[in-house]
Design a protein around this motif. Sequence first.
Motif, PDB file in Angstrom:
ATOM      1  N   HIS A  47       0.456   0.497  15.452  1.00 41.03           N
ATOM      2  CA  HIS A  47      -0.018   1.708  14.777  1.00 41.03           C
ATOM      3  C   HIS A  47       0.689   1.874  13.425  1.00 41.03           C
ATOM      4  N   GLY A  48      -0.049   2.473  12.487  1.00 40.61           N
ATOM      5  CA  GLY A  48       0.400   2.527  11.095  1.00 40.61           C
ATOM      6  C   GLY A  48       1.750   3.165  10.878  1.00 40.61           C
ATOM      7  N   ASP A  49       2.103   4.145  11.719  1.00 37.57           N
ATOM      8  CA  ASP A  49       3.399   4.818  11.541  1.00 37.57           C
ATOM      9  C   ASP A  49       4.555   3.968  12.051  1.00 37.57           C
ATOM     10  N   HIS A  50       4.257   2.799  12.646  1.00 38.59           N
ATOM     11  CA  HIS A  50       5.311   1.901  13.138  1.00 38.59           C
ATOM     12  C   HIS A  50       5.353   0.586  12.346  1.00 38.59           C
ATOM     13  N   VAL A  51       4.182  -0.053  12.205  1.00 34.11           N
ATOM     14  CA  VAL A  51       4.159  -1.321  11.465  1.00 34.11           C
ATOM     15  C   VAL A  51       4.218  -1.043   9.956  1.00 34.11           C
ATOM     16  N   GLY A  52       3.794   0.161   9.570  1.00 39.25           N
ATOM     17  CA  GLY A  52       3.828   0.548   8.154  1.00 39.25           C
ATOM     18  C   GLY A  52       2.563   0.155   7.420  1.00 39.25           C
ATOM     19  N   ASN A  53       1.510   0.985   7.558  1.00 37.76           N
ATOM     20  CA  ASN A  53       0.265   0.725   6.818  1.00 37.76           C
ATOM     21  C   ASN A  53       0.374   1.228   5.378  1.00 37.76           C
ATOM     22  N   ALA A  54       1.393   2.054   5.137  1.00 37.83           N
ATOM     23  CA  ALA A  54       1.678   2.606   3.802  1.00 37.83           C
ATOM     24  C   ALA A  54       3.162   2.930   3.799  1.00 37.83           C
ATOM     25  N   HIS A  55       3.703   3.213   2.610  1.00 38.12           N
ATOM     26  CA  HIS A  55       5.122   3.573   2.608  1.00 38.12           C
ATOM     27  C   HIS A  55       5.502   4.447   1.431  1.00 38.12           C
ATOM     28  N   ASN A  56       6.690   4.994   1.547  1.00 36.49           N
ATOM     29  CA  ASN A  56       7.271   5.848   0.507  1.00 36.49           C
ATOM     30  C   ASN A  56       7.289   5.128  -0.833  1.00 36.49           C
TER      31      ASN A  56
ATOM     32  N   VAL B 223       9.776  -0.330  11.274  1.00 34.81           N
ATOM     33  CA  VAL B 223       9.865  -0.085   9.829  1.00 34.81           C
ATOM     34  C   VAL B 223       9.210   1.248   9.429  1.00 34.81           C
ATOM     35  N   GLY B 224       7.985   1.463   9.902  1.00 36.53           N
ATOM     36  CA  GLY B 224       7.264   2.701   9.607  1.00 36.53           C
ATOM     37  C   GLY B 224       6.967   2.889   8.135  1.00 36.53           C
ATOM     38  N   ARG B 225       6.871   4.148   7.723  1.00 40.02           N
ATOM     39  CA  ARG B 225       6.456   4.467   6.352  1.00 40.02           C
ATOM     40  C   ARG B 225       7.590   4.979   5.478  1.00 40.02           C
ATOM     41  N   THR B 226       8.749   5.280   6.071  1.00 34.80           N
ATOM     42  CA  THR B 226       9.819   5.891   5.273  1.00 34.80           C
ATOM     43  C   THR B 226      10.701   4.864   4.580  1.00 34.80           C
ATOM     44  N   VAL B 227      10.594   3.593   4.964  1.00 36.52           N
ATOM     45  CA  VAL B 227      11.281   2.535   4.217  1.00 36.52           C
ATOM     46  C   VAL B 227      10.388   2.216   3.017  1.00 36.52           C
TER      47      VAL B 227
ATOM     48  N   THR C 183       3.983   8.940   0.888  1.00 32.55           N
ATOM     49  CA  THR C 183       3.657   7.588   1.379  1.00 32.55           C
ATOM     50  C   THR C 183       2.393   7.085   0.688  1.00 32.55           C
ATOM     51  N   SER C 184       2.367   7.201  -0.630  1.00 34.31           N
ATOM     52  CA  SER C 184       1.153   6.871  -1.379  1.00 34.31           C
ATOM     53  C   SER C 184       1.007   5.378  -1.658  1.00 34.31           C
ATOM     54  N   VAL C 185       2.005   4.572  -1.306  1.00 34.27           N
ATOM     55  CA  VAL C 185       1.890   3.128  -1.550  1.00 34.27           C
ATOM     56  C   VAL C 185       1.256   2.455  -0.334  1.00 34.27           C
ATOM     57  N   SER C 186       0.045   1.930  -0.528  1.00 33.38           N
ATOM     58  CA  SER C 186      -0.650   1.257   0.582  1.00 33.38           C
ATOM     59  C   SER C 186      -0.007  -0.094   0.868  1.00 33.38           C
ATOM     60  N   ALA C 187       0.062  -0.468   2.149  1.00 37.51           N
ATOM     61  CA  ALA C 187       0.637  -1.770   2.517  1.00 37.51           C
ATOM     62  C   ALA C 187      -0.371  -2.628   3.274  1.00 37.51           C
ATOM     63  N   VAL C 188      -1.630  -2.190   3.328  1.00 36.26           N
ATOM     64  CA  VAL C 188      -2.649  -3.052   3.932  1.00 36.26           C
ATOM     65  C   VAL C 188      -3.183  -3.996   2.853  1.00 36.26           C
ATOM     66  N   PRO C 189      -3.544  -5.219   3.213  1.00 38.68           N
ATOM     67  CA  PRO C 189      -3.677  -5.754   4.576  1.00 38.68           C
ATOM     68  C   PRO C 189      -2.406  -6.385   5.153  1.00 38.68           C
TER      69      PRO C 189
END
Length: 323
Positions: free
Chosen positions: A85-94, A61-65, A107-113
Amino acid sequence: MNRKSMIGAVAAGCMVVMLAQPAVAANVKVTPLGGQEGEFCRQDRALVFEDPNGTRILYDVGRTVAGANDARLGKIDVILVSHMHGDHVGNAHNKAPNSGTCDKPDTSVSAVPNSNTVNIAIAKKAKIVTGSEMPPFFANKLKANGGNPKDSILTRFGGSVNLGGVTIATVPAVHSNGLDPAYFGGELGKAMQEAGIAGYVGQATGYVLKFSNGLVVYLSGDTGITAEQDKVVRGHYGAKLAVMNIGDGFTTGPKEAAYVINELVKPASVIASHANEVATKGGKVLPGTKTETFIKAVKVRVHVPLSGRMMEFDSAGKCVAGC
Ligand SMILES: [Zn+2]
């Protein structure tokens, strides 16, 4: 009709049948969901694979979805995560599809936790298929957010699962796979953050997928050169299409990745991935890029994953449309 013309007619009939086949033939559709429409950009990882039977698989998924509401996703049945790693599981996104630039997506939208992966899986009622020690993490996250923990499915090295007509196996990737403490938080998470150490979730992985038309695809994940690329990915599974990470520093660089393709996996064609650069402008590969170096060094056809541009591959791994 004499004998000769009859044979001719029969042969012509066979030709028609043979020629007609590609039209009904079942191709696998691959659509990159990158940072900028029509380009191959720095953070691009996500690809959607669509089986001829309609099963749709989202890889890394990463961060670009742009989260679960990204209209480009459509129906998603299965999500694959090569590692945490964050660039794969998506710790943040577009913020939205195509926001920001090719060099710097917004990618200012945080997706943690939770992670972009878990949020999308819950919204789409998709299964998350991972290897190693990652399934319990995803099962707990699904449960904690109202999803079904049984939707987190294990496929460890050597085994496979079949979902929606697609057989999914994991293969080793030589990389690391620490889980950022931001995903679990609390006192333990805080202490680990301060100590600069990550949680253990087993080895990073790649995948081998076998689609219902017979196409076998290797997804490298983040990896160095491995003996398994020869013995397992080519030798056992016989992958005909590869998605190869070429970014250098974190994974194989373009020259190492070219060696993997030319000498180990030997597919019919390859999609470059994870280049960590602005690789194209106006959809054309820029001179001096890692992507260009990779294309020049690889013996088979290299396809550049331009965001939103669907490519179709036949069972032999040949791109037959959109390339
Ligand atoms: Zn990576």
